[in-house]
Motif scaffolding. Structure first.
Motif, PDB file in Angstrom:
ATOM      1  N   ARG A  48       0.829  -1.211   0.000  1.00 49.37           N
ATOM      2  CA  ARG A  48       0.000   0.000   0.000  1.00 49.37           C
ATOM      3  C   ARG A  48       0.863   1.260   0.000  1.00 49.37           C
ATOM      4  NH1 ARG A  48      -2.777  -0.787   4.635  1.00 49.37           N
ATOM      5  NH2 ARG A  48      -4.289  -2.108   3.538  1.00 49.37           N
ATOM      6  N   ARG A  49       1.873   1.289   0.858  1.00 49.19           N
ATOM      7  CA  ARG A  49       2.726   2.480   0.945  1.00 49.19           C
ATOM      8  C   ARG A  49       3.605   2.644  -0.287  1.00 49.19           C
ATOM      9  NH1 ARG A  49       3.714   0.966   7.166  1.00 49.19           N
ATOM     10  NH2 ARG A  49       1.987   2.150   8.058  1.00 49.19           N
ATOM     11  N   ALA A  50       4.076   1.531  -0.840  1.00 46.13           N
ATOM     12  CA  ALA A  50       4.890   1.609  -2.053  1.00 46.13           C
ATOM     13  C   ALA A  50       4.064   2.139  -3.222  1.00 46.13           C
ATOM     14  CB  ALA A  50       5.456   0.227  -2.382  1.00 46.13           C
ATOM     15  N   LEU A  51       2.814   1.708  -3.309  1.00 46.71           N
ATOM     16  CA  LEU A  51       1.941   2.192  -4.376  1.00 46.71           C
ATOM     17  C   LEU A  51       1.602   3.667  -4.183  1.00 46.71           C
ATOM     18  CD1 LEU A  51      -0.469  -0.852  -4.891  1.00 46.71           C
ATOM     19  CD2 LEU A  51       1.225   0.015  -6.498  1.00 46.71           C
ATOM     20  N   GLU A  52       1.385   4.076  -2.945  1.00 42.70           N
ATOM     21  CA  GLU A  52       1.128   5.494  -2.671  1.00 42.70           C
ATOM     22  C   GLU A  52       2.304   6.342  -3.139  1.00 42.70           C
ATOM     23  OE1 GLU A  52       0.447   5.799   1.478  1.00 42.70           O
ATOM     24  OE2 GLU A  52      -1.620   5.059   1.402  1.00 42.70           O
ATOM     25  N   HIS A  53       3.501   5.854  -2.874  1.00 37.84           N
ATOM     26  CA  HIS A  53       4.712   6.572  -3.262  1.00 37.84           C
ATOM     27  C   HIS A  53       4.857   6.639  -4.773  1.00 37.84           C
ATOM     28  CE1 HIS A  53       9.117   7.131  -3.829  1.00 37.84           C
ATOM     29  NE2 HIS A  53       8.987   7.905  -2.768  1.00 37.84           N
ATOM     30  N   ALA A  54       4.512   5.544  -5.459  1.00 37.72           N
ATOM     31  CA  ALA A  54       4.680   5.473  -6.913  1.00 37.72           C
ATOM     32  C   ALA A  54       3.584   6.200  -7.679  1.00 37.72           C
ATOM     33  CB  ALA A  54       4.733   4.012  -7.356  1.00 37.72           C
ATOM     34  N   LEU A  55       2.363   6.118  -7.168  1.00 38.49           N
ATOM     35  CA  LEU A  55       1.223   6.695  -7.892  1.00 38.49           C
ATOM     36  C   LEU A  55       1.143   8.206  -7.740  1.00 38.49           C
ATOM     37  CD1 LEU A  55      -1.431   3.968  -7.034  1.00 38.49           C
ATOM     38  CD2 LEU A  55      -0.430   4.410  -9.285  1.00 38.49           C
ATOM     39  N   GLY A  56       1.687   8.711  -6.634  1.00 34.08           N
ATOM     40  CA  GLY A  56       1.685  10.163  -6.441  1.00 34.08           C
ATOM     41  C   GLY A  56       0.287  10.699  -6.214  1.00 34.08           C
ATOM     42  N   GLY A  57      -0.057  11.740  -6.937  1.00 35.25           N
ATOM     43  CA  GLY A  57      -1.330  12.415  -6.715  1.00 35.25           C
ATOM     44  C   GLY A  57      -1.148  13.593  -5.773  1.00 35.25           C
ATOM     45  N   THR A  58      -2.214  14.268  -5.468  1.00 35.68           N
ATOM     46  CA  THR A  58      -2.185  15.405  -4.560  1.00 35.68           C
ATOM     47  C   THR A  58      -3.164  15.175  -3.426  1.00 35.68           C
ATOM     48  OG1 THR A  58      -3.938  16.605  -5.727  1.00 35.68           O
ATOM     49  CG2 THR A  58      -1.657  16.948  -6.483  1.00 35.68           C
ATOM     50  N   ARG A  59      -3.072  16.012  -2.404  1.00 35.06           N
ATOM     51  CA  ARG A  59      -4.009  15.873  -1.285  1.00 35.06           C
ATOM     52  C   ARG A  59      -5.439  16.133  -1.762  1.00 35.06           C
ATOM     53  NH1 ARG A  59      -2.462  18.580   4.350  1.00 35.06           N
ATOM     54  NH2 ARG A  59      -0.803  17.051   3.994  1.00 35.06           N
ATOM     55  N   ALA A  60      -5.601  17.057  -2.681  1.00 33.49           N
ATOM     56  CA  ALA A  60      -6.934  17.367  -3.200  1.00 33.49           C
ATOM     57  C   ALA A  60      -7.444  16.257  -4.121  1.00 33.49           C
ATOM     58  CB  ALA A  60      -6.905  18.703  -3.946  1.00 33.49           C
ATOM     59  N   ARG A  61      -6.491  15.691  -4.920  1.00 33.28           N
ATOM     60  CA  ARG A  61      -6.882  14.637  -5.864  1.00 33.28           C
ATOM     61  C   ARG A  61      -5.903  13.470  -5.738  1.00 33.28           C
ATOM     62  NH1 ARG A  61      -8.125  16.497 -11.832  1.00 33.28           N
ATOM     63  NH2 ARG A  61      -8.915  14.367 -11.780  1.00 33.28           N
ATOM     64  N   PRO A  62      -6.046  12.686  -4.677  1.00 34.24           N
ATOM     65  CA  PRO A  62      -5.132  11.563  -4.488  1.00 34.24           C
ATOM     66  C   PRO A  62      -5.338  10.494  -5.557  1.00 34.24           C
ATOM     67  CG  PRO A  62      -6.937  11.456  -2.914  1.00 34.24           C
ATOM     68  CD  PRO A  62      -7.061  12.773  -3.619  1.00 34.24           C
ATOM     69  N   ALA A  63      -4.247   9.841  -5.967  1.00 31.81           N
ATOM     70  CA  ALA A  63      -4.355   8.768  -6.959  1.00 31.81           C
ATOM     71  C   ALA A  63      -5.049   7.572  -6.309  1.00 31.81           C
ATOM     72  CB  ALA A  63      -2.968   8.375  -7.442  1.00 31.81           C
ATOM     73  N   ARG A  64      -5.822   6.836  -7.106  1.00 34.41           N
ATOM     74  CA  ARG A  64      -6.534   5.688  -6.559  1.00 34.41           C
ATOM     75  C   ARG A  64      -5.563   4.536  -6.319  1.00 34.41           C
ATOM     76  NH1 ARG A  64      -8.825   0.993  -7.532  1.00 34.41           N
ATOM     77  NH2 ARG A  64     -10.800   0.487  -6.510  1.00 34.41           N
ATOM     78  N   ASN A  65      -5.497   4.104  -5.094  1.00 37.06           N
ATOM     79  CA  ASN A  65      -4.606   3.018  -4.700  1.00 37.06           C
ATOM     80  C   ASN A  65      -5.428   1.738  -4.568  1.00 37.06           C
ATOM     81  OD1 ASN A  65      -2.853   1.239  -3.387  1.00 37.06           O
ATOM     82  ND2 ASN A  65      -1.926   2.850  -2.155  1.00 37.06           N
ATOM     83  N   PRO A  66      -5.140   0.693  -5.371  1.00 38.02           N
ATOM     84  CA  PRO A  66      -5.934  -0.539  -5.302  1.00 38.02           C
ATOM     85  C   PRO A  66      -5.829  -1.261  -3.964  1.00 38.02           C
ATOM     86  CG  PRO A  66      -3.974  -0.859  -6.646  1.00 38.02           C
ATOM     87  CD  PRO A  66      -4.090   0.614  -6.392  1.00 38.02           C
ATOM     88  N   ALA A  67      -4.791  -0.937  -3.181  1.00 36.20           N
ATOM     89  CA  ALA A  67      -4.627  -1.594  -1.881  1.00 36.20           C
ATOM     90  C   ALA A  67      -5.364  -0.858  -0.764  1.00 36.20           C
ATOM     91  CB  ALA A  67      -3.145  -1.704  -1.543  1.00 36.20           C
TER      92      ALA A  67
END
Length: 236
Positions: free
Chosen positions: A74-93
């Protein structure tokens, strides 16, 4: 495009360079590396893929272990997918959760603890970590990640750096804990050179000699709490 395991490795490397890497977290990457999901392109990984991975792993290891692997993904995907606080990238985990085993884990009694120490008589480095866990109430990962530069023996304290799992904190060292640390034969930058796998194997073997099955190393923290409460009750 990067595979999931490459994303995990990059996340671990970044945290290691920042000094935030707990050895336990790296341990969780091994099963991901050898799995089918680890070879998938990280942007193609779906929630169902992660659920299937977790279901297969639960057939052979504990819920806590699988949860650690899932948190790393989950954390690795958050780091890789990026995104912003307003528009966070969708994390499948993000919505995948492990249902923990509701059975109460076995607890350690004083007599059983003495049996565990006796079983580790020929493994002084492991025994020292077990004693330190009780004296300081530190977690396994915290003990294995502890650096000598963060230990103040004269001042009786140790600073535990923040990790991907735990917040930084300072632990007071009792006289016994200081004595144990002074007696360690560890000419390394880390307090202990023991691997997590070796510590787990030795501790589980010692527990079996004391008639205990399924006891995890971190149960020592709760054993220490029970001993402290019992001693305080006797004094009052």
């Amino acid at each position: 495009m990067k595979t999931l395991i490459k994303v995990v490795d990059h996340y671990l490397k970044v945290n290691e360079e920042l000094g935030h890497l707990n050895p336990t977290v790296r341990y969780h990457s091994s099963p991901i590396r050898s799995s089918e999901i680890g070879a998938m392109q990280f942007r193609t990984v779906k929630e169902q893929d992660l659920r299937e991975y977790c279901s297969k792993r639960l057939l052979s290891v504990s819920a806590a272990t699988v949860d650690g692997e899932l948190r790393l993904i989950r954390r690795a995907l958050e780091h890789a997918l990026g995104g912003t606080r307003a528009r966070p990238a969708r994390n499948p985990a993000q919505n995948v959760r492990i249902v923990a085993d509701k059975r109460q884990p076995p607890t350690i009694t004083r007599d059983q603890f003495e049996c565990i120490l006796a079983a580790l008589a020929k493994k002084p480095a492991i025994r020292a970590l077990v004693d330190l866990a009780v004296e300081t109430k530190m977690r396994r990962g915290e003990l294995l990640a502890l650096l000598w530069e963060d230990v103040d023996l004269d001042g009786g304290k140790a600073h535990l750096r923040g990790t991907a799992t735990f917040a930084p904190r300072t632990v007071r060292l009792s006289e016994k804990a200081v004595a144990i640390l002074r007696g360690l034969d560890a000419p390394y930058y880390r307090v202990s050179h023991i691997s997590i796998a070796k510590l787990r194997w030795a501790f589980e073997a010692a527990c079996r000699s004391a008639g205990l099955e399924g006891v995890r190393f971190n149960e020592l923290r709760y054993f220490a709490d029970r001993v402290s409460r019992s001693d305080e009750a006797e004094k009052s």
